[in-house]
Write a protein that holds these residues in place. Structure first.
Motif, PDB file in Angstrom:
ATOM      1  N   ILE A 190       1.025  -1.533  -0.109  1.00 27.47           N
ATOM      2  CA  ILE A 190      -0.177   0.241   0.050  1.00 27.47           C
ATOM      3  C   ILE A 190       0.837   1.466   0.159  1.00 27.47           C
ATOM      4  O   ILE A 190       1.481   1.200   0.906  1.00 27.47           O
ATOM      5  N   HIS A 191       0.889   2.130  -1.107  1.00 30.50           N
ATOM      6  CA  HIS A 191       1.093   3.939  -0.515  1.00 30.50           C
ATOM      7  C   HIS A 191       0.148   5.023  -0.830  1.00 30.50           C
ATOM      8  O   HIS A 191      -0.852   4.890  -1.095  1.00 30.50           O
ATOM      9  N   LEU A 192       0.016   4.864   0.594  1.00 32.93           N
ATOM     10  CA  LEU A 192      -0.429   6.215   1.224  1.00 32.93           C
ATOM     11  C   LEU A 192       0.040   8.124   0.321  1.00 32.93           C
ATOM     12  O   LEU A 192       1.100   7.968   0.839  1.00 32.93           O
ATOM     13  N   ASN A 193      -0.787   8.700   0.165  1.00 34.82           N
ATOM     14  CA  ASN A 193       0.095   9.942   0.415  1.00 34.82           C
ATOM     15  C   ASN A 193      -0.025  11.118   1.475  1.00 34.82           C
ATOM     16  O   ASN A 193       0.723  12.263   1.238  1.00 34.82           O
ATOM     17  N   GLN A 229     -10.366  -2.484  -4.536  1.00 39.85           N
ATOM     18  CA  GLN A 229     -11.318  -1.093  -4.474  1.00 39.85           C
ATOM     19  C   GLN A 229     -10.598  -0.349  -3.027  1.00 39.85           C
ATOM     20  O   GLN A 229     -10.730   0.804  -3.295  1.00 39.85           O
ATOM     21  N   ILE A 230     -10.880  -0.755  -1.800  1.00 41.14           N
ATOM     22  CA  ILE A 230     -10.681  -0.293  -0.331  1.00 41.14           C
ATOM     23  C   ILE A 230      -9.239  -0.200  -0.493  1.00 41.14           C
ATOM     24  O   ILE A 230      -8.933   1.026  -0.033  1.00 41.14           O
ATOM     25  N   ILE A 231      -7.974  -0.868  -1.354  1.00 37.24           N
ATOM     26  CA  ILE A 231      -6.765  -0.278  -0.893  1.00 37.24           C
ATOM     27  C   ILE A 231      -7.180   1.104  -2.087  1.00 37.24           C
ATOM     28  O   ILE A 231      -6.390   2.367  -2.184  1.00 37.24           O
ATOM     29  N   LEU A 246      -8.227   4.304  -0.479  1.00 35.91           N
ATOM     30  CA  LEU A 246      -6.257   5.000   0.277  1.00 35.91           C
ATOM     31  C   LEU A 246      -5.863   5.541  -0.300  1.00 35.91           C
ATOM     32  O   LEU A 246      -5.384   6.281   0.180  1.00 35.91           O
ATOM     33  N   GLU A 247      -5.216   4.525  -1.497  1.00 27.64           N
ATOM     34  CA  GLU A 247      -4.248   4.937  -2.289  1.00 27.64           C
ATOM     35  C   GLU A 247      -4.236   6.544  -3.235  1.00 27.64           C
ATOM     36  O   GLU A 247      -3.707   7.935  -3.063  1.00 27.64           O
ATOM     37  N   ASN A 248      -5.553   6.813  -3.526  1.00 25.91           N
ATOM     38  CA  ASN A 248      -6.290   7.712  -3.669  1.00 25.91           C
ATOM     39  C   ASN A 248      -6.324   9.270  -2.833  1.00 25.91           C
ATOM     40  O   ASN A 248      -6.836  10.204  -3.007  1.00 25.91           O
TER      41      ASN A 248
END
Length: 428
Positions: free
Chosen positions: A122-125, A154-156, A159-161
């Motif tokens: 996962i890559h969070l902003n 879709q969940i991930i 989060l990444e968007n």
């Protein structure tokens, strides 16, 4: 209460005040989440045990007795056992774990371990370990409760968007030439967390995050009826390790304190962290409030600095322009950005980058750099591009070499071409 809007799911934050004063009386929560428990609201609760007991009410009194009810609790929090014991029933426990956590100016990356043993990257902003816990709580909630509606992908992707929460470790400036973050935190634990996060971003190493701040500026917040100088004196006296005078500054006027921080910042390795107000746009002084938007104050000071230093606006392009003016500008700005590799290796963040939507440059960025994440500004016209550069909304713009050379030679002569050709790699 009539469900006029046909709402099936509601997410709400429940404060300890509301639990103690029974403001949520009659609620029957299907899911209760606690990500953290640290010192706060002692003006109301007086002691920490009272504060803890009020938080536990969410699980002991207001969590549904239904067999489908769920409690999402941070296992790393020291008060974990208290919350587990407060749950109305003890069921099978599923764990969602974050491993290999890495942070940089571009956000936070980690690998989530699901109860099934499956792992996903996962890559969070957003930044900070506290947001890793928050995102894990989101994953656990959606995965265990709404799996019939949402896939794991879709969940991930959601989060990444996600970009940021206003006033919560919110970047106002990134590497221009320094970085500025505004955060609402005003508690000892919260301040320590955001300081450590800022240090990790700059050093990209948790091992070196023991010294949180190189320079401290004590200033006023919402002093209300209190004497702001006395508040500052209390803050300074509470600093256990007294820093030398070159590291501690006192400025009662908050606007002047922000200006001082900008004057003290030197280069891209510096990060200014402004805490206490976050998203707020007013400051309470004695018996009145004044307009006070820290983002506007920072931008005004930054623009003044840009004019004083005659820094050039940059356009990142596909080919190198070798005319004398460009070479001079490139030499002057070489410490800020040198080309597309600065994005790939994390030397500069994604957010200040602009790309025209529907172009080959956008396709390349999505496939080769951001891994499908829309973490840049999508631009729709030449005017929007140039206006965004002048307003410091973006620092650099990806465009094909022919268009870029036309821009700089015929229209926008104060822009600069930098970077080597990368277009031949787009379709590889």
């Amino acid at each position: 209460m009539k469900n006029t809007y046909q709402v099936d799911n509601v997410v709400t934050e429940v404060r300890s005040h509301g639990l103690t004063l029974e403001r949520v009386y009659g609620y029957d929560f299907s899911i209760a989440i606690v990500t953290n428990f640290t010192q706060n609201h002692l003006d109301f609760h007086k002691i920490m045990d009272n504060y803890l007991q009020s938080k536990l009410l969410l699980f002991s009194k207001y969590l549904s007795r239904s067999s489908s009810a769920k409690a999402i609790i941070n296992h790393d929090n020291p008060s974990y056992e208290h919350f587990i014991n407060a749950c109305p029933s003890k069921k099978t426990q599923n764990s969602f774990v974050a491993n290999d956590i890495k942070t940089s100016l571009n956000g936070t990356k980690y690998i989530v371990l699901l109860p099934s043993g499956e792992t996903r990257r996962i890559h969070l902003n957003i930044h900070g370990n506290f947001n890793v816990y928050n995102s894990l709580a989101c994953i656990a909630t959606c995965f265990t409760t709404y799996s019939h509606l949402l896939t794991l992908d879709q969940i991930i992707q959601s989060l990444e968007n996600f970009q940021y929460v206003k006033g919560r470790f919110e970047f106002h400036i990134r590497h221009r030439p320094f970085s500025v973050v505004v955060d609402f935190t005003h508690t000892p634990d919260g301040l320590e967390k955001v300081l450590k996060c800022g240090r990790q971003i700059l050093l990209e190493s948790a091992e070196n995050a023991d010294e949180y701040a190189d320079i401290m500026i004590a200033t006023s917040d919402n002093s209300s009826q209190e004497n702001p100088q006395k508040i500052i004196d209390d803050i300074v006296s509470g600093i256990q390790t007294k820093p030398d005078k070159s590291r501690l500054y006192v400025e009662v006027d908050r606007k002047k304190a922000i200006h001082l921080a900008v004057d003290l910042a030197k280069d891209r390795h510096d990060l200014i962290l402004i805490t206490g107000k976050g998203h707020e746009t007013t400051q309470i002084l004695a018996d009145h409030a004044i307009e006070f938007n820290e983002k506007d104050i920072m931008e005004e000071k930054y623009k003044q600095m840009m004019q004083d230093n005659t820094l050039s606006t940059l356009i990142l392009v596909a080919s190198y322009s070798a005319n004398l003016a460009s070479e001079m500008a490139i030499e002057k700005s070489k410490d800020i950005i040198s080309g597309i590799d600065d994005l790939k290796n994390g030397r500069i963040p994604f957010n200040p980058i602009g790309i025209s939507e529907g172009t080959a440059a956008e396709d390349y960025h999505l496939r080769k750099i951001s891994e499908g994440t829309l973490n840049y500004h999508r631009l729709i016209s030449e005017k929007v591009i140039y206006d965004s550069l002048l307003a410091y909304i973006i620092d650099a713009y990806f465009v094909d070499s022919g268009t870029a050379e036309y821009f700089t030679n015929n229209i926008y002569c104060n822009s600069t071409l930098i970077g080597n050709d990368y277009m031949h790699k787009i379709y590889i």
